[in-house]
Each structure stands twice: as C-alpha cells, then as structure tokens.
Design a protein around this motif. Structure first.
Motif: not given
Length: 192
Positions: A53-66
């Motif tokens: 969960y936290p690893f893919f949140q680390l990947i997903g947060a910048p993607v969702l931010g952009k």
C-alpha cells in the motif's frame, strides 16, 4: 456553533476523503497478519503485503497529482475514492475464493508459506488501493487551493484532525472485529 463550523460544506468532503483513506489503511494493519496466515502466508508475506500500500501510494501520488492539475482535483478525488472502493471489493472477494495453491516455498530466507489465489488477490487489492490512495496528497492540494490566508491554518488543522481520527478509529474497529467475528473464526482455525 463550533460543531457547525467544523462541518463546513466546502471542506467537509475533503476531510471525509482524507479520513476514509487513512481509516482504510489503519483498519487492516492490526488484523492483516491473521488473514495472511489463514490464507497460507507467513510473516515474510505479511511484511511484503503490508509494504504494498505505501509503496504504490508513493508511485500513485505524483501521478494523481499531475492528473489533478490537468483534469481537476474533484475528478481525481472521485476517481481515487472509486479505486479505493474497488480495492475493498477485491479484498472482500478474497475471502470467498477457494484456497487454491499456486506455489509453495520453504526457504531459509522467506520461511515456509503457501501462495494461494486469495492471497494473490489481497496483493492486487492492496496495490490497487495504494496506487489510488494518493488521494490524501490531492486532498491536501485541493484544500490549499480553496483556503484563504485567514482560514488556511484552521483548515489544515482540521485536515490533521481527520487524519488522526482515521488512525484512532481504524485500529479500534479492527480490535472490535478481532474480538468478535475474527476471534471466533481464528480460534477455530488454530484448533484445526
């Protein structure tokens, strides 16, 4: 009057999104080890699953931010909430799947475990929830967008309170589940 101000219609949905995201993360942590062991895993598998969960949140947060910069924060928050809902459906589906063995291992480094179909589905659910769980960062950005200089401190204070409430209620709900439904289920499991 203070309670009414807390439930400000403008920021309440953002606080709710943040609360649900944190609650979803914190509710599963105390009982996840029991679920993993029940489905064939061990401490090694639990550690990897807990990190998904936290690893893919680390990947997903910048993607969702952009993405939120391009299509809007509200749309991304809705997409991420839908992703969390789908991930929880997958998580629940793992409990009704047969415990079909996909492979097993008995190595010194990993210990002895059996990888089952429901365990793989738990991995998929936690990965998907983590990737779409970048909604907390989008919620913070959205809160920053709509806050003025006068209410910025108050709004982010309430965001912190919703985070803390999620971290308090998640393990509490897990404890209630563990002492009622899960305890009976796992007591029977350990007797077998």
């Amino acid at each position: 009057m203070k309670i009414i101000k807390f439930f400000n219609a403008t920021i309440f949905p953002i606080l709710l999104v943040n609360f649900i995201g944190i609650l979803g993360y914190s509710i599963v942590i105390p009982i996840l080890i029991f679920i993993v062991v029940d489905l064939g895993g061990n401490g090694f598998i639990y550690g990897i699953l807990g990190a998904m969960y936290p690893f893919f949140q680390l990947i997903g947060a910048p993607v969702l931010g952009k993405l939120s910069d391009r299509i809007g924060r509200k749309k991304v928050l809705m997409i991420s909430q839908a992703g969390t809902f789908i991930a929880w459906l997958l998580f629940l589906l793992a409990f009704i799947l047969p415990k079909t063995t996909l492979w097993s291992s008995d190595a010194d480094f990993t210990g002895s475990y059996i990888m089952t179909l429901p365990l793989i589905l738990l991995f998929v659910a936690r990965i998907f929830d983590g990737f779409t769980g970048g909604n907390v960062s989008v919620a913070n950005a959205y809160l920053s967008d709509i806050s003025t200089d006068d209410d910025r401190d108050k709004n982010f204070g309430m965001m912190g309170a919703s985070t803390s409430l999620g971290f308090v209620l998640g393990p509490a709900v897990a404890g209630i589940l563990a002492s009622t439904f899960w305890e009976k289920h796992y007591r029977l499991f350990w007797l077998l």
